[in-house]
Design a protein around this motif. Structure first.
Motif, mmCIF file in Angstrom:
data_model
loop_
_atom_site.group_PDB
_atom_site.id
_atom_site.type_symbol
_atom_site.label_atom_id
_atom_site.label_comp_id
_atom_site.label_asym_id
_atom_site.label_seq_id
_atom_site.Cartn_x
_atom_site.Cartn_y
_atom_site.Cartn_z
ATOM 1 N N LEU A 27 0.846 -1.189 0.000
ATOM 2 C CA LEU A 27 0.000 0.000 0.000
ATOM 3 C C LEU A 27 0.889 1.249 0.000
ATOM 4 O O LEU A 27 1.034 1.916 -1.001
ATOM 5 C CB LEU A 27 -0.949 -0.016 1.197
ATOM 6 C CG LEU A 27 -1.957 1.115 1.275
ATOM 7 C CD1 LEU A 27 -2.845 1.141 0.034
ATOM 8 C CD2 LEU A 27 -2.817 0.981 2.523
ATOM 9 N N CYS A 28 1.523 1.535 1.123
ATOM 10 C CA CYS A 28 2.289 2.786 1.217
ATOM 11 C C CYS A 28 3.635 2.713 0.495
ATOM 12 O O CYS A 28 4.113 3.701 -0.020
ATOM 13 C CB CYS A 28 2.514 3.156 2.678
ATOM 14 S SG CYS A 28 3.708 2.094 3.535
ATOM 15 N N GLU A 29 4.266 1.533 0.483
ATOM 16 C CA GLU A 29 5.614 1.337 -0.056
ATOM 17 C C GLU A 29 6.627 2.293 0.559
ATOM 18 O O GLU A 29 7.608 2.682 -0.065
ATOM 19 C CB GLU A 29 5.609 1.423 -1.588
ATOM 20 C CG GLU A 29 4.736 0.334 -2.188
ATOM 21 C CD GLU A 29 4.927 0.126 -3.671
ATOM 22 O OE1 GLU A 29 5.784 0.785 -4.260
ATOM 23 O OE2 GLU A 29 4.199 -0.716 -4.214
ATOM 24 N N VAL A 58 5.488 2.185 6.291
ATOM 25 C CA VAL A 58 4.642 2.831 7.298
ATOM 26 C C VAL A 58 3.392 2.008 7.636
ATOM 27 O O VAL A 58 3.040 1.857 8.806
ATOM 28 C CB VAL A 58 4.224 4.242 6.805
ATOM 29 C CG1 VAL A 58 3.239 4.879 7.773
ATOM 30 C CG2 VAL A 58 5.454 5.117 6.632
ATOM 31 N N CYS A 59 2.715 1.452 6.644
ATOM 32 C CA CYS A 59 1.379 0.880 6.871
ATOM 33 C C CYS A 59 1.392 -0.553 7.398
ATOM 34 O O CYS A 59 0.441 -0.995 8.019
ATOM 35 C CB CYS A 59 0.552 0.959 5.594
ATOM 36 S SG CYS A 59 1.077 -0.202 4.306
ATOM 37 N N GLY A 60 2.422 -1.317 7.120
ATOM 38 C CA GLY A 60 2.498 -2.701 7.584
ATOM 39 C C GLY A 60 1.840 -3.714 6.663
ATOM 40 O O GLY A 60 1.855 -4.908 6.955
ATOM 41 N N THR A 61 1.281 -3.285 5.553
ATOM 42 C CA THR A 61 0.576 -4.199 4.639
ATOM 43 C C THR A 61 1.491 -5.315 4.122
ATOM 44 O O THR A 61 1.062 -6.446 3.976
ATOM 45 C CB THR A 61 0.000 -3.404 3.453
ATOM 46 O OG1 THR A 61 -0.873 -2.401 3.960
ATOM 47 C CG2 THR A 61 -0.762 -4.300 2.492
ATOM 48 N N CYS A 62 2.735 -5.008 3.857
ATOM 49 C CA CYS A 62 3.644 -5.966 3.220
ATOM 50 C C CYS A 62 4.461 -6.779 4.211
ATOM 51 O O CYS A 62 5.342 -7.541 3.801
ATOM 52 C CB CYS A 62 4.596 -5.221 2.297
ATOM 53 S SG CYS A 62 5.751 -4.185 3.223
ATOM 54 N N VAL A 63 4.206 -6.630 5.495
ATOM 55 C CA VAL A 63 5.041 -7.275 6.512
ATOM 56 C C VAL A 63 5.022 -8.796 6.341
ATOM 57 O O VAL A 63 3.964 -9.406 6.192
ATOM 58 C CB VAL A 63 4.592 -6.866 7.933
ATOM 59 C CG1 VAL A 63 5.246 -7.742 8.993
ATOM 60 C CG2 VAL A 63 4.942 -5.404 8.176
#
Ligand code: FES
Length: 103
Positions: A53-55, A58-63
């Motif tokens: 999402l943020c790349e 920051v957002c944690g989507t790709c963790v």
């Protein structure tokens, strides 16, 4: 995929980078990551599903869980305890020649 603005608060891609090899344990894949290239971009080009999402770390989507290697964490969403087992694929890199992910 949404593109986040490049801001001074970004922790991604602000340090010297070197190439490394990304190893995907479950997929049995080895992918080269060049300086200036993100692991998220490499995975997406290889057809490995990864939500971002943020790349910007920051957002944690790709963790994602990492299994071996020495991650260079550049996110601002994980605690040091969380970084012991997980990394933000969009902006982490590797201190060493290889980094293994649970993908
Ligand atoms: Fe937001 Fe990686 S996409 S932390």
């Amino acid at each position: 995929m949404q593109t986040a603005p490049d801001t001074a608060s970004s922790t991604c891609a602000t340090r010297t980078e070197h190439a490394f090899e990304l190893i995907l344990q479950r997929s049995q894949m080895r992918l080269p990551v060049a300086p200036g290239e993100s692991m998220a971009d490499v995975l997406q080009l290889a057809g490995v599903p990864l939500e971002t999402l943020c790349e910007q770390g920051v957002c944690g989507t790709c963790v994602t869980r990492w299994l071996d290697g020495e991650p260079d964490h550049r996110d601002s969403c994980l605690s040091s305890n969380e970084q012991a087992t997980h990394l933000a694929v969009c902006c982490a890199r590797s201190h060493g020649p290889t980094l293994t992910l649970d993908l």
